[in-house]
Write an enzyme that holds these catalytic residues in place. Structure first.
Site, mmCIF file in Angstrom:
data_model
loop_
_atom_site.group_PDB
_atom_site.id
_atom_site.type_symbol
_atom_site.label_atom_id
_atom_site.label_comp_id
_atom_site.label_asym_id
_atom_site.label_seq_id
_atom_site.Cartn_x
_atom_site.Cartn_y
_atom_site.Cartn_z
ATOM 1 N N ASP A 127 -3.404 6.914 11.390
ATOM 2 C CA ASP A 127 -3.499 5.746 10.778
ATOM 3 C C ASP A 127 -1.754 5.425 10.757
ATOM 4 O OD1 ASP A 127 -1.757 3.568 8.517
ATOM 5 O OD2 ASP A 127 -3.578 4.654 7.261
ATOM 6 N N HIS A 158 0.807 4.091 7.460
ATOM 7 C CA HIS A 158 0.842 4.925 5.956
ATOM 8 C C HIS A 158 1.180 6.529 5.769
ATOM 9 C CE1 HIS A 158 -2.408 1.267 4.984
ATOM 10 N NE2 HIS A 158 -2.053 1.025 4.549
ATOM 11 N N SER A 161 0.753 -1.412 -0.197
ATOM 12 C CA SER A 161 0.396 0.031 -0.055
ATOM 13 C C SER A 161 0.763 0.935 0.037
ATOM 14 C CB SER A 161 -0.797 -0.140 1.730
ATOM 15 O OG SER A 161 -0.250 -0.465 2.082
#
Ligand SMILES: *[C@@H]1O[C@H](CO)[C@@H](O)[C@H](O)[C@H]1NC(C)=O
Ligand SMILES: *[C@@H]1O[C@H](CO)[C@@H](O)[C@H](O)[C@H]1NC(C)=O
Ligand SMILES: *[C@@H]1O[C@H](CO)[C@@H](O)[C@H](O)[C@H]1NC(C)=O
Ligand SMILES: *[C@@H]1O[C@H](CO)[C@@H](O)[C@H](O)[C@H]1NC(C)=O
Length: 276
Positions: free
Chosen positions: A238, A241, A37
């Site tokens: 988060d 990320h 990701s």
């Protein structure tokens, strides 16, 4: 004198642009983008969609293309992995800042062709030869080369979170990574292909992050470099990320590493056919 050839190509390309065409047919410096990701990019996503202003580092350019999910070249823009990493909304990753930075600092690179292949939440096994992500990356790389108008200049690789959770995955990581890099170079018939990887930014990925980072930073192969994202800020709320500024910084680190790797070995000149 390859640089003269590139200049002519560039002049040709610019001319083509002014007559309302695009650069899909130009000779390309191709980059494969793979991993999880943080390569696909999650920054700047608001309510399930990339929102807000495009940061200058991510500005589209007619000289930066992407191979889209339908295997055709189009002007690249974030989210670069849209239609590729389909399980989560994609945002800003390191690809556009990388391409803009390389272009800005070495215009002899010509037209850049980005081949996004990253998929969130994937482990290294799924990227090993014969497995689903490996096969797709190889297929897309071959599709990028199929018109004979380009050369793969490097693989950019940002992965490892998915192998940081269980001890057994982490212990095998270095050996598997080496096999993976050797296999993809061999299947692309480019034994010296530059590979630049990113070492994990945060321990939040899993309890075995240190082992993964040691493997990433410690693996030695010719034309392999590792840039370190350690400590770069993540998105608010988060765990793993990277935020927009961090992704831009990763893109610039990848560009630095690529330019350092390649000043020693210039690209093969385009074939006579592609100059026609
Ligand atoms: C890919 O092709 C399909 C079917 O032709 C089309 O609907 C879709 O918009 C295309 N996607 C892209 C990203 O070009
Ligand atoms: C570029 O031109 C080709 C052929 O002229 C066309 O097929 C393609 O869709 C164009 N791409 C873009 C991004 O406009
Ligand atoms: C890697 O991911 C695949 C697909 O999600 C899963 O089936 C497999 O068990 C995982 N392998 C390891 C070693 O974690
Ligand atoms: C990581 O280690 C901590 C402390 O040993 C433990 O509580 C936690 O469950 C572990 N996390 C995972 C995802 O295994």
């Amino acid at each position: 004198m390859p640089s003269l050839v590139w200049l002519l190509l560039l002049a040709h390309a610019t001319l083509a642009l002014s007559t309302d065409e695009n650069l899909s047919d130009a000779y390309k410096s191709i980059f494969i983008l793979a991993g999880q990701s943080n390569m696909a990019g999650r920054a700047g996503v608001i309510a399930g969609k990339l929102g807000g202003d495009v940061p200058p580092a991510c500005t589209p350019s007619p000289f930066i293309l992407r191979l889209n999910p339908n295997l055709t070249w189009e002007e690249a823009r974030d989210p670069l992995h849209e239609g590729i990493d389909v399980h989560k909304p994609c945002g800003i990753g390191p690809g556009m800042p990388f391409a803009n930075s390389v272009l800005e600092r070495d215009s002899s690179i010509g037209v850049i062709g980005l081949v996004p292949c990253a998929i969130g939440a994937t482990n290294l096994t799924s990227w090993s030869r014969g497995h689903v992500n490996y096969n797709r990356m190889l297929m897309r790389a071959q599709a990028a080369l199929s018109d004979g108008r380009g050369v793969i200049r490097a693989i950019l690789w940002f992965q490892g979170e998915g192998d940081a959770v269980f001890e057994q995955d982490a212990m095998c990581y270095k050996e598997k990574l080496k096999t993976f890099f050797n296999d993809i170079r061999s299947d692309l018939q480019m034994p010296e292909l530059p590979i630049i990887q990113v070492a994990l930014p945060t321990r939040n990925a899993g309890n075995y992050t240190d082992e993964i980072r040691e493997a990433q930073l410690g693996l030695e192969l010719p034309n392999l470099k590792c840039v370190d994202a350690w400590g770069l800020p993540v998105i608010k709320g988060d765990a793993v990320h990277l935020n927009t500024d961090s992704q831009i910084q990763v893109g610039h680190m990848l560009a630095d590493a690529f330019l350092q790797l390649t000043t020693a070995s210039p690209p093969p000149p385009p074939s006579a056919e592609s100059c026609a």
